[in-house]
Scaffold this motif. Structure first.
Motif, mmCIF file in Angstrom:
data_model
loop_
_atom_site.group_PDB
_atom_site.id
_atom_site.type_symbol
_atom_site.label_atom_id
_atom_site.label_comp_id
_atom_site.label_asym_id
_atom_site.label_seq_id
_atom_site.Cartn_x
_atom_site.Cartn_y
_atom_site.Cartn_z
ATOM 1 N N ASP A 70 -4.551 -1.428 -16.011
ATOM 2 C CA ASP A 70 -3.335 -1.375 -15.177
ATOM 3 C C ASP A 70 -3.556 -0.434 -14.001
ATOM 4 O O ASP A 70 -4.255 0.589 -14.118
ATOM 5 C CB ASP A 70 -2.141 -0.859 -15.976
ATOM 6 C CG ASP A 70 -1.530 -1.920 -16.884
ATOM 7 O OD1 ASP A 70 -1.837 -3.110 -16.661
ATOM 8 O OD2 ASP A 70 -0.782 -1.547 -17.802
ATOM 9 N N ALA A 71 -2.921 -0.763 -12.870
ATOM 10 C CA ALA A 71 -2.928 0.152 -11.732
ATOM 11 C C ALA A 71 -2.294 1.469 -12.167
ATOM 12 O O ALA A 71 -1.290 1.479 -12.887
ATOM 13 C CB ALA A 71 -2.153 -0.444 -10.562
ATOM 14 N N PRO A 107 -14.049 10.821 0.801
ATOM 15 C CA PRO A 107 -13.359 11.529 1.886
ATOM 16 C C PRO A 107 -11.840 11.429 1.694
ATOM 17 O O PRO A 107 -11.322 10.399 1.250
ATOM 18 C CB PRO A 107 -13.821 10.776 3.138
ATOM 19 C CG PRO A 107 -14.234 9.420 2.656
ATOM 20 C CD PRO A 107 -14.806 9.648 1.288
ATOM 21 N N ASP A 108 -11.148 12.521 2.003
ATOM 22 C CA ASP A 108 -9.678 12.561 1.847
ATOM 23 C C ASP A 108 -9.239 12.344 0.409
ATOM 24 O O ASP A 108 -8.102 11.936 0.141
ATOM 25 C CB ASP A 108 -9.005 11.516 2.765
ATOM 26 C CG ASP A 108 -9.363 11.726 4.228
ATOM 27 O OD1 ASP A 108 -9.463 12.902 4.645
ATOM 28 O OD2 ASP A 108 -9.562 10.718 4.926
ATOM 29 N N GLY A 109 -10.162 12.569 -0.545
ATOM 30 C CA GLY A 109 -9.783 12.444 -1.949
ATOM 31 C C GLY A 109 -9.639 11.030 -2.449
ATOM 32 O O GLY A 109 -9.014 10.808 -3.485
ATOM 33 N N LYS A 110 -10.199 10.061 -1.729
ATOM 34 C CA LYS A 110 -10.150 8.662 -2.168
ATOM 35 C C LYS A 110 -11.558 8.079 -2.168
ATOM 36 O O LYS A 110 -12.334 8.303 -1.237
ATOM 37 C CB LYS A 110 -9.243 7.836 -1.243
ATOM 38 C CG LYS A 110 -7.754 8.195 -1.351
ATOM 39 C CD LYS A 110 -6.923 7.289 -0.455
ATOM 40 C CE LYS A 110 -5.435 7.597 -0.575
ATOM 41 N NZ LYS A 110 -4.913 7.249 -1.927
ATOM 42 N N VAL A 111 -11.874 7.328 -3.204
ATOM 43 C CA VAL A 111 -13.176 6.686 -3.294
ATOM 44 C C VAL A 111 -12.982 5.173 -3.294
ATOM 45 O O VAL A 111 -12.180 4.639 -4.064
ATOM 46 C CB VAL A 111 -13.949 7.135 -4.555
ATOM 47 C CG1 VAL A 111 -13.163 6.879 -5.825
ATOM 48 C CG2 VAL A 111 -15.312 6.437 -4.619
ATOM 49 N N ALA A 112 -13.673 4.492 -2.377
ATOM 50 C CA ALA A 112 -13.613 3.032 -2.283
ATOM 51 C C ALA A 112 -14.754 2.458 -3.116
ATOM 52 O O ALA A 112 -15.926 2.557 -2.751
ATOM 53 C CB ALA A 112 -13.733 2.588 -0.830
ATOM 54 N N VAL A 113 -14.422 1.869 -4.241
ATOM 55 C CA VAL A 113 -15.427 1.353 -5.166
ATOM 56 C C VAL A 113 -15.707 -0.108 -4.829
ATOM 57 O O VAL A 113 -14.794 -0.937 -4.833
ATOM 58 C CB VAL A 113 -14.946 1.477 -6.625
ATOM 59 C CG1 VAL A 113 -16.010 0.962 -7.582
ATOM 60 C CG2 VAL A 113 -14.574 2.916 -6.939
ATOM 61 N N SER A 114 -16.945 -0.415 -4.571
ATOM 62 C CA SER A 114 -17.321 -1.803 -4.310
ATOM 63 C C SER A 114 -18.497 -2.174 -5.214
ATOM 64 O O SER A 114 -18.281 -2.625 -6.339
ATOM 65 C CB SER A 114 -17.658 -1.999 -2.828
ATOM 66 O OG SER A 114 -18.630 -1.052 -2.406
ATOM 67 N N GLN A 115 -19.741 -1.959 -4.733
ATOM 68 C CA GLN A 115 -20.889 -2.319 -5.562
ATOM 69 C C GLN A 115 -21.071 -1.330 -6.706
ATOM 70 O O GLN A 115 -20.596 -0.196 -6.658
ATOM 71 C CB GLN A 115 -22.158 -2.349 -4.706
ATOM 72 C CG GLN A 115 -22.535 -1.012 -4.096
ATOM 73 C CD GLN A 115 -23.804 -1.107 -3.280
ATOM 74 O OE1 GLN A 115 -24.471 -2.123 -3.257
ATOM 75 N NE2 GLN A 115 -24.148 -0.022 -2.593
ATOM 76 N N ILE A 131 -8.704 10.840 -12.077
ATOM 77 C CA ILE A 131 -9.054 9.661 -11.277
ATOM 78 C C ILE A 131 -8.083 8.553 -11.643
ATOM 79 O O ILE A 131 -8.027 8.109 -12.797
ATOM 80 C CB ILE A 131 -10.496 9.193 -11.559
ATOM 81 C CG1 ILE A 131 -11.482 10.357 -11.427
ATOM 82 C CG2 ILE A 131 -10.885 8.056 -10.631
ATOM 83 C CD1 ILE A 131 -12.873 10.012 -11.869
ATOM 84 N N ALA A 132 -7.291 8.097 -10.657
ATOM 85 C CA ALA A 132 -6.305 7.040 -10.887
ATOM 86 C C ALA A 132 -6.578 5.881 -9.947
ATOM 87 O O ALA A 132 -6.653 6.059 -8.723
ATOM 88 C CB ALA A 132 -4.898 7.577 -10.653
ATOM 89 N N ALA A 133 -6.736 4.693 -10.503
ATOM 90 C CA ALA A 133 -7.038 3.521 -9.698
ATOM 91 C C ALA A 133 -5.778 2.947 -9.064
ATOM 92 O O ALA A 133 -4.712 2.924 -9.679
ATOM 93 C CB ALA A 133 -7.714 2.460 -10.556
ATOM 94 N N ASP A 134 -5.912 2.465 -7.816
ATOM 95 C CA ASP A 134 -4.784 1.852 -7.124
ATOM 96 C C ASP A 134 -4.542 0.421 -7.577
ATOM 97 O O ASP A 134 -3.474 -0.143 -7.337
ATOM 98 C CB ASP A 134 -5.030 1.862 -5.608
ATOM 99 C CG ASP A 134 -5.078 3.269 -5.053
ATOM 100 O OD1 ASP A 134 -4.702 4.213 -5.779
ATOM 101 O OD2 ASP A 134 -5.510 3.438 -3.887
ATOM 102 N N ALA A 135 -5.542 -0.179 -8.234
ATOM 103 C CA ALA A 135 -5.419 -1.560 -8.717
ATOM 104 C C ALA A 135 -6.319 -1.695 -9.942
ATOM 105 O O ALA A 135 -7.274 -0.931 -10.108
ATOM 106 C CB ALA A 135 -5.826 -2.551 -7.629
ATOM 107 N N PRO A 136 -6.048 -2.639 -10.824
ATOM 108 C CA PRO A 136 -6.874 -2.791 -12.023
ATOM 109 C C PRO A 136 -8.265 -3.335 -11.681
ATOM 110 O O PRO A 136 -8.456 -3.991 -10.657
ATOM 111 C CB PRO A 136 -6.082 -3.783 -12.879
ATOM 112 C CG PRO A 136 -5.259 -4.554 -11.903
ATOM 113 C CD PRO A 136 -4.928 -3.597 -10.796
ATOM 114 N N GLY A 137 -9.227 -3.052 -12.570
ATOM 115 C CA GLY A 137 -10.540 -3.687 -12.430
ATOM 116 C C GLY A 137 -11.703 -2.755 -12.178
ATOM 117 O O GLY A 137 -12.850 -3.212 -12.119
ATOM 118 N N ILE A 138 -11.484 -1.424 -12.019
ATOM 119 C CA ILE A 138 -12.620 -0.517 -11.819
ATOM 120 C C ILE A 138 -13.299 -0.249 -13.159
ATOM 121 O O ILE A 138 -12.640 0.023 -14.166
ATOM 122 C CB ILE A 138 -12.177 0.817 -11.178
ATOM 123 C CG1 ILE A 138 -11.633 0.564 -9.769
ATOM 124 C CG2 ILE A 138 -13.339 1.792 -11.124
ATOM 125 C CD1 ILE A 138 -11.249 1.843 -9.036
#
Length: 550
Positions: free
Chosen positions: A461-462, A507-515, A534-541
């Motif tokens: 869940d987000a 940066p700015d306390g946010k991590v963009a997870v891709s690969q 660490i809290a995800a903005d959307a499910p799936g990490i």
């Protein structure tokens, strides 16, 4: 290539002057020198050295192109050289051998008898002498060619080639310059030709026995020194070497070779090889790259071959495109072997990331080091095996671990430790967790819905949160997304915005997870305790493992 090899080649060249087959060539050198101008003797020796050098370098190129096993050449030449030693011990065999080569000398004399002129004609005659003399010199020539062929390139082969040519050419030059008067002064060799011939036969057989043992002659040229000199001369011996070196196993089960055609240990004999077992999401491995790349840049042209064996820890690390992206990101130029099934890892009996195995020119593992650090020692061992005896100028090892630092923390059920949620961990099903009131140091826990599998945990869940109570300067985390699409997660440190403690990937306390890869989340600038959320903005990490740095 080392000093001992050069001296050995020079002595082998000198030995030819008293071999039975060289005697028919000496009158040819003498007669053609007397007939021409003052510069002709120099031209003769120049041509002689040039023809032999061309033959030797051509042989080296052919062996390299055909990928011929140097051991076959080495032991074949030793057999020929030993046979030649026995020929020298026997007057009957020496006379027959000289008779067999007399025709070659006569052919050369006939072709050059009408030659006139100075240096230019001398070069032509010398080249012809070298040509007709090469079959006669075959046994000793074969041993020298092994030394030449084993070098990394023609530049390194040249000193050995030159030493042999000078050893063989200097006596001929003296004969060419001083003519009959010098020959008359060599009456001792004429009167005692039988004893001289047998002495060289014994020397050749002793040399064959020595070469066959595989002993590195460089060790006999190590300079004795005082205690202070020994500190400066540390690279003249292997440090922390294995008490019992052993043959390096062949590469097995390699799925693909990157930055290189397929390589074999067999073909790499004659070179110094460094094997680096790594995996691209391992921060300990990544931190070794600057050192390994510097060794590749400094020593590749001096005979060092570095091979990175990529042995995956997680399933996503088996994807070739992920490894290729990591190679590009880290600018790795040396060969990389993909060992997805850990066959080569198993052949080496390896258990660590990173692990470094140093292999000498004979193909034996003589030194190994597990984990980070000891870079100066490893480089100096590389230099010693390459014959470079000056100490490397290396900075002190960077501190990467401090006492009390949180250990590597896996977030999958297969290796999870210090999981602090009440009721424990539910595996292979979606569960709803609540954070405990107190989280012990080095402990971690979930809130919200998560699915825990063998090697990872995925937030469902987000807003689902992972909390970690850590002690370190830096925090790294292996992350990826289930769909492959980018998802952002927000970080908090001690309940507050991360601010200046953000790592380079957040940066700015946010991590963009891709690969799927390693992300640097926190850099506190000093070693201390902290609580990370660490809290995800959307499910799936997908969360795999934390690692830390000082």
């Amino acid at each position: 290539m080392n000093t001992a090899e050069i001296i050995q080649a020079f002595i082998e060249g000198l030995a030819l002057i008293v071999s039975p087959c060289i005697l028919p060539v000496l009158p040819l050198v003498l007669s053609t020198s007397i007939e021409g101008g003052r510069m002709r003797p120099f031209g003769i020796i120049t041509g002689f050295i040039f023809s032999f050098a061309a033959f030797a370098l051509l042989s080296r190129s052919l062996v390299t192109a055909l990928n011929i096993d140097l051991d076959y050449i080495k032991y074949g030449s030793l057999v020929l050289l030993a046979a030649f030693g026995f020929v020298l011990l026997s007057k009957t065999l020496s006379d027959k051998f000289a008779s067999m080569t007399q025709r070659l000398a006569n052919t050369g004399a006939a072709l050059s008898s009408n030659s006139q002129g100075g240096f230019g004609s001398g070069v032509l005659i010398g080249a012809l002498i070298g040509f007709v003399w090469t079959p006669c010199a075959g046994p000793i020539l074969a041993a020298v060619l092994v030394q030449v062929i084993r070098q990394q390139d023609n530049v390194q082969a040249l000193p050995i080639l030159l030493a042999f040519s000078v050893g063989a050419g200097v006596p001929m030059l003296l004969i060419a310059l001083f003519g009959r008067s010098l020959v008359q002064r060599l009456g001792f060799f004429t009167r005692h030709a039988d004893a001289v011939r047998k002495s060289f036969g014994v020397l050749i057989l002793v040399a064959v026995a020595f070469i066959a043992t595989g002993i590195d002659p460089q060790s006999f040229f190590t300079k004795a020194s005082t205690e202070s000199e020994q500190i400066q001369a540390a690279p003249t011996g292997l440090k922390e070497a294995l008490a019992n070196p052993y043959d390096a196993p062949e590469f097995k089960g390699i799925n693909a070779w990157l930055n290189s055609k397929p390589l074999t240990m067999k073909a790499l004999k004659g070179k110094v090889v460094l094997i680096d077992f790594w995996t691209y999401s391992c921060i300990n491995c990544v931190r070794t790259f600057p050192y390994i790349k510097s060794w590749d840049e400094k020593y590749r042209n001096k005979g060092l071959v570095i091979i990175g064996v990529h042995a995956p820890e997680f399933e996503f690390e088996k994807k070739r495109e992920n490894v290729e992206a990591a190679i590009k990101k880290n600018a790795l130029r040396y060969p990389v072997a993909i060992d997805n099934n850990l066959d080569t890892w198993t052949a080496f009996s390896n258990q660590y990331w990173p692990a470094h195995y140093l292999i000498d020119k004979s193909g034996k593992i003589v030194y190994r080091h597990f984990g980070e650090g000891e870079y100066a020692r490893t480089e100096n061992n590389i230099r010693f095996l390459l014959g470079l005896n000056e100490a490397a100028d290396m900075p002190a090892d960077e501190q990467v671990f401090s006492e009390g630092q949180t250990p590597e923390t896996y977030l999958g059920a297969g290796r999870a430790e210090n999981f602090a949620n009440d009721g424990g961990m539910a595996v292979d099903e979606v569960s709803n967790y609540e954070l405990p009131k107190d989280l012990p140091e080095h402990g971690w826990a979930f809130s919200g819905k998560w699915k825990v599998e063998k090697e990872r945990s995925t937030e469902v869940d987000a807003g689902a949160t992972l909390r970690l109570n850590f002690t370190a300067r830096k925090v790294f985390l292996v992350l990826g997304t289930k769909s492959g699409k980018p998802i952002t997660a927000t970080l908090k440190l001690n309940g507050q915005s991360v601010g200046t403690n953000a790592g380079k990937d957040a940066p700015d306390g946010k991590v963009a997870v891709s690969q799927h890869t390693l992300y640097e989340l926190i850099d506190q600038k000093s070693f201390k305790n902290g609580v990370l959320d660490i809290a995800a903005d959307a499910p799936g990490i997908e969360f795999y493992a934390f690692t830390f740095g000082s």
